[in-house]
Scaffold this motif. Structure first.
Motif, PDB file in Angstrom:
ATOM      1  N   GLU A  35      -3.115  -2.051  52.089  1.00 21.38           N
ATOM      2  CA  GLU A  35      -4.574  -2.003  52.085  1.00 21.38           C
ATOM      3  C   GLU A  35      -5.012  -0.884  53.022  1.00 21.38           C
ATOM      4  O   GLU A  35      -4.245  -0.423  53.869  1.00 21.38           O
ATOM      5  N   ASP A  36      -6.241  -0.427  52.848  1.00 22.55           N
ATOM      6  CA  ASP A  36      -6.763   0.600  53.749  1.00 22.55           C
ATOM      7  C   ASP A  36      -8.222   0.324  54.064  1.00 22.55           C
ATOM      8  O   ASP A  36      -8.899  -0.438  53.361  1.00 22.55           O
ATOM      9  N   PHE A  37      -8.709   0.957  55.155  1.00 20.42           N
ATOM     10  CA  PHE A  37     -10.022   0.636  55.696  1.00 20.42           C
ATOM     11  C   PHE A  37     -10.826   1.892  56.035  1.00 20.42           C
ATOM     12  O   PHE A  37     -10.286   2.862  56.555  1.00 20.42           O
ATOM     13  N   ILE A  38     -12.133   1.824  55.758  1.00 22.89           N
ATOM     14  CA  ILE A  38     -13.098   2.757  56.314  1.00 22.89           C
ATOM     15  C   ILE A  38     -14.053   1.942  57.190  1.00 22.89           C
ATOM     16  O   ILE A  38     -14.012   0.705  57.185  1.00 22.89           O
ATOM     17  N   ASN A  69     -20.631   2.486  50.007  1.00 19.95           N
ATOM     18  CA  ASN A  69     -19.586   2.774  49.027  1.00 19.95           C
ATOM     19  C   ASN A  69     -19.726   4.162  48.422  1.00 19.95           C
ATOM     20  O   ASN A  69     -18.811   4.641  47.738  1.00 19.95           O
ATOM     21  N   SER A  70     -20.850   4.814  48.655  1.00 23.62           N
ATOM     22  CA  SER A  70     -21.060   6.164  48.133  1.00 23.62           C
ATOM     23  C   SER A  70     -20.828   7.235  49.205  1.00 23.62           C
ATOM     24  O   SER A  70     -21.035   8.419  48.955  1.00 23.62           O
ATOM     25  N   SER A  71     -20.391   6.819  50.397  1.00 18.67           N
ATOM     26  CA  SER A  71     -20.157   7.763  51.490  1.00 18.67           C
ATOM     27  C   SER A  71     -18.949   8.641  51.185  1.00 18.67           C
ATOM     28  O   SER A  71     -18.105   8.316  50.339  1.00 18.67           O
ATOM     29  N   LYS A  72     -18.871   9.755  51.892  1.00 14.33           N
ATOM     30  CA  LYS A  72     -17.730  10.659  51.705  1.00 14.33           C
ATOM     31  C   LYS A  72     -16.428   9.953  52.067  1.00 14.33           C
ATOM     32  O   LYS A  72     -15.403  10.108  51.391  1.00 14.33           O
ATOM     33  N   ALA A  73     -16.456   9.140  53.137  1.00 16.79           N
ATOM     34  CA  ALA A  73     -15.250   8.418  53.538  1.00 16.79           C
ATOM     35  C   ALA A  73     -14.786   7.469  52.442  1.00 16.79           C
ATOM     36  O   ALA A  73     -13.582   7.335  52.179  1.00 16.79           O
ATOM     37  N   ALA A  74     -15.732   6.802  51.777  1.00 15.92           N
ATOM     38  CA  ALA A  74     -15.383   5.868  50.704  1.00 15.92           C
ATOM     39  C   ALA A  74     -14.774   6.601  49.516  1.00 15.92           C
ATOM     40  O   ALA A  74     -13.832   6.112  48.878  1.00 15.92           O
ATOM     41  N   LYS A  75     -15.298   7.782  49.209  1.00 10.31           N
ATOM     42  CA  LYS A  75     -14.747   8.563  48.097  1.00 10.31           C
ATOM     43  C   LYS A  75     -13.324   9.019  48.416  1.00 10.31           C
ATOM     44  O   LYS A  75     -12.431   8.948  47.564  1.00 10.31           O
ATOM     45  N   PHE A  76     -13.116   9.477  49.655  1.00  9.60           N
ATOM     46  CA  PHE A  76     -11.765   9.885  50.061  1.00  9.60           C
ATOM     47  C   PHE A  76     -10.822   8.680  50.059  1.00  9.60           C
ATOM     48  O   PHE A  76      -9.657   8.789  49.673  1.00  9.60           O
ATOM     49  N   GLN A  77     -11.328   7.538  50.512  1.00 11.34           N
ATOM     50  CA  GLN A  77     -10.507   6.334  50.549  1.00 11.34           C
ATOM     51  C   GLN A  77      -9.969   5.986  49.162  1.00 11.34           C
ATOM     52  O   GLN A  77      -8.779   5.702  49.004  1.00 11.34           O
ATOM     53  N   LYS A  78     -10.828   6.048  48.161  1.00 13.97           N
ATOM     54  CA  LYS A  78     -10.406   5.704  46.793  1.00 13.97           C
ATOM     55  C   LYS A  78      -9.329   6.671  46.301  1.00 13.97           C
ATOM     56  O   LYS A  78      -8.327   6.255  45.698  1.00 13.97           O
TER      57      LYS A  78
END
Length: 269
Positions: free
Chosen positions: A90-93, A99-108
């Motif tokens: 699993e991974d975390f931001i 969910n539309s943040s840059k971090a969320a996009k990179f996470q996916k």
């Protein structure tokens, strides 16, 4: 792309322990492999590690260092622990991000690539209020690469090939997220294409010795294969690391190989 790469724990803080393993050792091994893959294979990548050995370093020191350096991305590598039945990746931001943040996009992007390589149960994309996610000024991700408390996950962690695959999965995700360009890739020797420069990292009479060298090269993030050469009627087995159309690129790769401990490296023109 400036990556601040943070192998979790270290020194007096071993992290999770179980099945004969310490989290701090596994996280460092994966991070060093990831650095090698990125620097060996991609253009315009800078990597700063929070630690390159078994030292103690506070969370505040890590986040402050990444912020002062002006990193484009913060990646923290960890192993999980819980009861013996818990398993998977699993991974975390940061929990305060949408969910539309840059971090969320990179996470996916990174999550999808890591899960292809690690052979672990997918526990999903998550959020948390961890210090290194909250106090960093750039997009940040913390990955939990299996449960050290689970015997099956831990058995994988003990395998260098698995740790290399985990590093490759992270590298693949970063390459997609930041649209990294690969360094001059090996090209086939085609008549009339022009001069090419082949890098050989060891030439052996024994096929097994050549295969062993290729395995050592791959373990350090180099793409390598065995090629056969006939010299004065004798068969030799060579560990080939690449073929380049640019002499300077070949020489840079040769220098990097020697710096990584492979001394018997030469270029065939």
């Amino acid at each position: 792309m400036k990556l601040y790469l943070d192998p979790g724990h270290g020194g007096r803080d071993p992290g999770a322990k179980g099945n004969g393993l310490s989290e701090k050792d596994i996280t460092l091994d994966i991070a060093l492999r990831l650095r090698e893959i990125l620097l060996n294979n991609y253009e315009k990548v800078e990597v700063k590690l929070s630690r390159t050995s078994d030292i103690t370093k506070s969370l505040l020191a890590r986040s402050n260092e990444a912020n002062a350096w002006g990193a484009d991305f913060y990646l923290s590598i960890h192993m999980n622990a819980a009861d013996r039945s818990a398993c998977g990746y699993e991974d975390f931001i940061y929990s305060g991000l949408s969910n539309s943040s840059k971090a969320a996009k990179f996470q996916k992007m990174i999550h999808d690539e890591v899960i292809k390589m690690n052979g672990l149960k997918d526990r999903g994309l998550k959020k948390a209020n961890f210090h290194v996610l909250r106090e960093t000024t750039m997009p940040a991700l913390l990955t939990e690469n299996g449960f050290i408390s689970n015997s099956q996950d831990a058995a994988l962690m003990k395998q260098p090939s698995w740790r290399q695959n985990v590093a490759k999965g992270h590298a693949n995700g970063l390459a997609i997220a930041f649209q990294l360009q690969r360094k001059s890739s090996p090209v086939p020797t085609i008549p009339n294409l022009g001069t090419s420069y082949k890098i050989i990292a060891g030439s052996f009479r024994s096929l097994n010795n050549a295969k062993s060298r290729v395995a050592d090269l791959q373990a350090k993030g180099f793409e390598a294969l065995v090629e056969t050469a006939n010299i004065s009627g004798d068969t030799w087995y060579r560990a080939q690391v690449g073929v380049y159309s640019n002499r300077r690129n070949a020489e840079q790769q040769m220098a990097h190989l020697k710096k990584s401990g492979f001394k018997d490296v030469f270029i065939i023109t």
